[in-house]
Design a protein around this motif. Sequence first.
Motif, PDB file in Angstrom:
ATOM      1  N   GLU A 185      10.108  17.355   0.010  1.00 50.37           N
ATOM      2  CA  GLU A 185      11.300  18.156   0.905  1.00 50.37           C
ATOM      3  C   GLU A 185      10.385  18.527   2.537  1.00 50.37           C
ATOM      4  OE1 GLU A 185      12.120  21.601  -1.367  1.00 50.37           O
ATOM      5  OE2 GLU A 185      14.258  20.980  -1.501  1.00 50.37           O
ATOM      6  N   LEU A 186       9.367  18.292   2.216  1.00 50.82           N
ATOM      7  CA  LEU A 186       8.339  19.076   3.414  1.00 50.82           C
ATOM      8  C   LEU A 186       7.895  17.662   4.301  1.00 50.82           C
ATOM      9  CD1 LEU A 186       5.453  21.253   0.945  1.00 50.82           C
ATOM     10  CD2 LEU A 186       7.066  21.895   3.070  1.00 50.82           C
ATOM     11  N   GLY A 187       8.372  16.739   3.734  1.00 49.59           N
ATOM     12  CA  GLY A 187       8.544  15.592   4.396  1.00 49.59           C
ATOM     13  C   GLY A 187       7.406  14.566   4.170  1.00 49.59           C
ATOM     14  N   ALA A 188       6.927  14.503   2.854  1.00 50.70           N
ATOM     15  CA  ALA A 188       6.229  13.333   2.173  1.00 50.70           C
ATOM     16  C   ALA A 188       7.312  12.317   2.723  1.00 50.70           C
ATOM     17  CB  ALA A 188       6.090  13.698   1.134  1.00 50.70           C
ATOM     18  N   ASP A 189       7.343  11.186   3.013  1.00 48.73           N
ATOM     19  CA  ASP A 189       7.662   9.314   2.963  1.00 48.73           C
ATOM     20  C   ASP A 189       7.248   8.955   1.580  1.00 48.73           C
ATOM     21  OD1 ASP A 189       8.337   9.214   5.769  1.00 48.73           O
ATOM     22  OD2 ASP A 189       6.444  10.025   5.775  1.00 48.73           O
ATOM     23  N   ASP A 190       6.932   9.242   0.799  1.00 46.67           N
ATOM     24  CA  ASP A 190       6.893   9.007  -1.228  1.00 46.67           C
ATOM     25  C   ASP A 190       5.712   9.225  -1.491  1.00 46.67           C
ATOM     26  OD1 ASP A 190       7.697   7.113  -2.264  1.00 46.67           O
ATOM     27  OD2 ASP A 190       6.860   5.095  -2.183  1.00 46.67           O
ATOM     28  N   TYR A 191       5.667   8.949  -2.680  1.00 47.91           N
ATOM     29  CA  TYR A 191       4.701   9.637  -3.339  1.00 47.91           C
ATOM     30  C   TYR A 191       4.224   8.530  -5.169  1.00 47.91           C
ATOM     31  CZ  TYR A 191       8.297  10.528  -7.128  1.00 47.91           C
ATOM     32  OH  TYR A 191       9.502   9.960  -7.995  1.00 47.91           O
ATOM     33  N   LEU A 192       3.096   8.976  -5.417  1.00 54.61           N
ATOM     34  CA  LEU A 192       2.901   7.702  -6.208  1.00 54.61           C
ATOM     35  C   LEU A 192       1.862   8.862  -7.612  1.00 54.61           C
ATOM     36  CD1 LEU A 192       2.717   5.282  -7.725  1.00 54.61           C
ATOM     37  CD2 LEU A 192       0.346   4.567  -5.831  1.00 54.61           C
ATOM     38  N   PRO A 193       2.153   8.757  -8.946  1.00 56.61           N
ATOM     39  CA  PRO A 193       1.848   9.263  -9.528  1.00 56.61           C
ATOM     40  C   PRO A 193       0.552   8.993 -10.707  1.00 56.61           C
ATOM     41  CG  PRO A 193       4.021   8.989 -10.195  1.00 56.61           C
ATOM     42  CD  PRO A 193       4.060   8.117  -9.094  1.00 56.61           C
ATOM     43  N   LYS A 194      -0.007   9.742 -10.793  1.00 56.42           N
ATOM     44  CA  LYS A 194      -1.898   8.913 -11.138  1.00 56.42           C
ATOM     45  C   LYS A 194      -1.551   9.175 -12.987  1.00 56.42           C
ATOM     46  CE  LYS A 194      -4.867  11.148  -7.566  1.00 56.42           C
ATOM     47  NZ  LYS A 194      -5.599  11.903  -7.137  1.00 56.42           N
ATOM     48  N   PRO A 195      -2.207   8.101 -13.525  1.00 59.73           N
ATOM     49  CA  PRO A 195      -3.402   7.378 -12.577  1.00 59.73           C
ATOM     50  C   PRO A 195      -1.854   5.594 -12.327  1.00 59.73           C
ATOM     51  CG  PRO A 195      -3.278   6.945 -14.903  1.00 59.73           C
ATOM     52  CD  PRO A 195      -2.453   8.557 -14.628  1.00 59.73           C
ATOM     53  N   PHE A 196      -2.400   5.551 -11.295  1.00 60.16           N
ATOM     54  CA  PHE A 196      -2.199   4.550 -10.638  1.00 60.16           C
ATOM     55  C   PHE A 196      -2.569   3.073 -10.582  1.00 60.16           C
ATOM     56  CE2 PHE A 196      -4.043   6.735  -6.763  1.00 60.16           C
ATOM     57  CZ  PHE A 196      -4.436   5.383  -7.107  1.00 60.16           C
TER      58      PHE A 196
END
Length: 238
Positions: free
Chosen positions: A97-108
């Motif tokens: 909602e704040l404008g991040a394009d993607d996310y990746l959970p840790k650990p990755f």
Amino acid sequence: MTSRLLMIEDDTRLAQMVTEYLGQSGFEVTHAGHGEAGLEQLPMVQPELVILDLMMPGIDGLEVCRRIRALPGDLARTPVLMLTAKGDPMDRIIGLELGADDYLPKPFEPRELLARIRAVLRRRGDPGGAATTRSTPVLRFGSLEIDRDARTVQVAGQTCELTSYQFDLLVAMAERAGRVLTRDQIMEAVRGRELEAFDRSIDVHIGRIRNAIEADSKDPKRILTVRGVGYVFAKQQD
């Protein structure tokens, strides 16, 4: 061509590992150890993408993302890939909602991080990705104008602010105007990450797009919800 990345991460060992791994794939990574340092580095580095940790001392990743999107000019449109150690999907939704394009959970896995970075850059058309060519770069629907080459959106001559990912979602739907698309079909159309079970990211992004292009986002006329199925981009618009 080397792509510049800015990693804002308080875990020095993780940052060093990521820097070395991405360096082998042609990326130049600048590391900032906390949010304030990252915001100071941003205008100097001028990165193609920011890798942003959610949980940091001082200001957290959500606040950093908010401040990036409030910056003037092109810096505000810098793609952001958010790293989160939390399992709560609400953190991901807030980040989007704040404008991040993607996310990746840790650990990755570093390979997954590399794949996601390349996917974001490919959608943006920056170094590291392959931009597609089209015979008609501008899509027009009433007062809405989408310039695929310039990657700009205007309504009645006024520029609409969208993230790189939101722009690609809009283009994917506009190119299929009049067709009802499921969430899976929309995700496949932008060639991003696979849709996770019960993932609300598409709904969050479409909500943001509506806020930008609709006269009344609560009564949309351009992107319509088809209950139980997905969305349709209206062919006929004012």
